[in-house]
Design a protein around this motif. Structure first.
Motif, PDB file in Angstrom:
ATOM      1  N   ALA A  23       0.842  -1.199   0.000  1.00  0.00           N
ATOM      2  CA  ALA A  23       0.000   0.000   0.000  1.00  0.00           C
ATOM      3  C   ALA A  23       0.875   1.245   0.000  1.00  0.00           C
ATOM      4  N   GLN A  24       0.464   2.252  -0.737  1.00  0.00           N
ATOM      5  CA  GLN A  24       1.208   3.495  -0.837  1.00  0.00           C
ATOM      6  C   GLN A  24       0.464   4.566  -0.028  1.00  0.00           C
ATOM      7  N   ALA A  25       0.499   4.470   1.289  1.00  0.00           N
ATOM      8  CA  ALA A  25      -0.234   5.383   2.165  1.00  0.00           C
ATOM      9  C   ALA A  25       0.321   6.799   2.042  1.00  0.00           C
ATOM     10  N   ARG A  26      -0.540   7.723   1.648  1.00  0.00           N
ATOM     11  CA  ARG A  26      -0.155   9.133   1.549  1.00  0.00           C
ATOM     12  C   ARG A  26      -1.076   9.918   2.469  1.00  0.00           C
ATOM     13  N   LYS A  27      -0.463  10.682   3.372  1.00  0.00           N
ATOM     14  CA  LYS A  27      -1.234  11.417   4.374  1.00  0.00           C
ATOM     15  C   LYS A  27      -0.809  12.864   4.424  1.00  0.00           C
ATOM     16  N   GLY A  62      -5.099   8.800   0.423  1.00  0.00           N
ATOM     17  CA  GLY A  62      -5.277   7.617  -0.406  1.00  0.00           C
ATOM     18  C   GLY A  62      -4.021   7.229  -1.156  1.00  0.00           C
ATOM     19  N   VAL A  63      -4.171   6.292  -2.068  1.00  0.00           N
ATOM     20  CA  VAL A  63      -3.062   5.821  -2.891  1.00  0.00           C
ATOM     21  C   VAL A  63      -3.235   6.364  -4.290  1.00  0.00           C
ATOM     22  N   GLY A  64      -2.181   6.350  -5.057  1.00  0.00           N
ATOM     23  CA  GLY A  64      -2.306   6.822  -6.427  1.00  0.00           C
ATOM     24  C   GLY A  64      -0.976   7.101  -7.074  1.00  0.00           C
ATOM     25  N   ASP A  89       4.434   8.847  -5.917  1.00  0.00           N
ATOM     26  CA  ASP A  89       3.675   7.609  -5.999  1.00  0.00           C
ATOM     27  C   ASP A  89       4.095   6.620  -4.919  1.00  0.00           C
ATOM     28  N   THR A  90       4.846   7.098  -3.920  1.00  0.00           N
ATOM     29  CA  THR A  90       5.278   6.266  -2.802  1.00  0.00           C
ATOM     30  C   THR A  90       4.610   6.769  -1.524  1.00  0.00           C
TER      31      THR A  90
END
Length: 135
Positions: A23-27, A62-64, A89-90
């Motif tokens: 999963a590429q968790a982006r917060k 989200g991821v993307g 994208d990480t």
């Protein structure tokens, strides 16, 4: 965790973390001038539905894919922040620091008889967080 300062006023920093199960968790994390998390900050990305930050001051983006987004972050008592952020994208956590706004208000005296209301105003943010989490 490496950090990169993008602006002196807003102190946006990127910190990269490992991914869990691909999963590429982006917060986005909203903090005050003393680096404490700001709960219930309103975060709107690209004019979409707004989200509020949790007890850690975080909002899941989200991821993307790698992209640049327009973001608005605001909270009562703090100067709002508007700007663009570059999402890799990480996995990443973006920090946005909101400066406090100080105002001196004149004294106001309100006299009214107490009323009983059917709709209680307490718990507003709790209900919003529950809706945001899908419950």
């Amino acid at each position: 965790m490496p950090r990169l300062k993008l602006s002196a006023l807003t102190a946006i920093a990127l910190s990269f973390a490992g991914t869990v199960a691909g999963a590429q968790a982006r917060k986005l994390k909203v903090i005050g001038p003393d680096s404490t998390p700001i709960m219930y900050a309103y975060v709107a990305v690209e004019g979409g539905d707004g989200k509020i930050s949790d007890e850690n001051g975080e909002v899941n983006l989200g991821v993307g894919k790698k992209q640049t987004l327009k973001v608005r972050v605001q909270r009562i008592g703090y100067q709002p922040w508007f700007g663009k952020i570059d999402l890799p994208d990480t996995a990443v956590t973006l920090l946005v620091q909101l400066p406090r706004l100080g105002q001196t208000l004149s004294t106001i005296k309100v006299q009214a008889p107490p009323e009983t209301r059917a709709l209680q105003l307490t718990g507003f943010y709790d209900r919003w967080m529950m809706r945001q989490k899908g419950t």
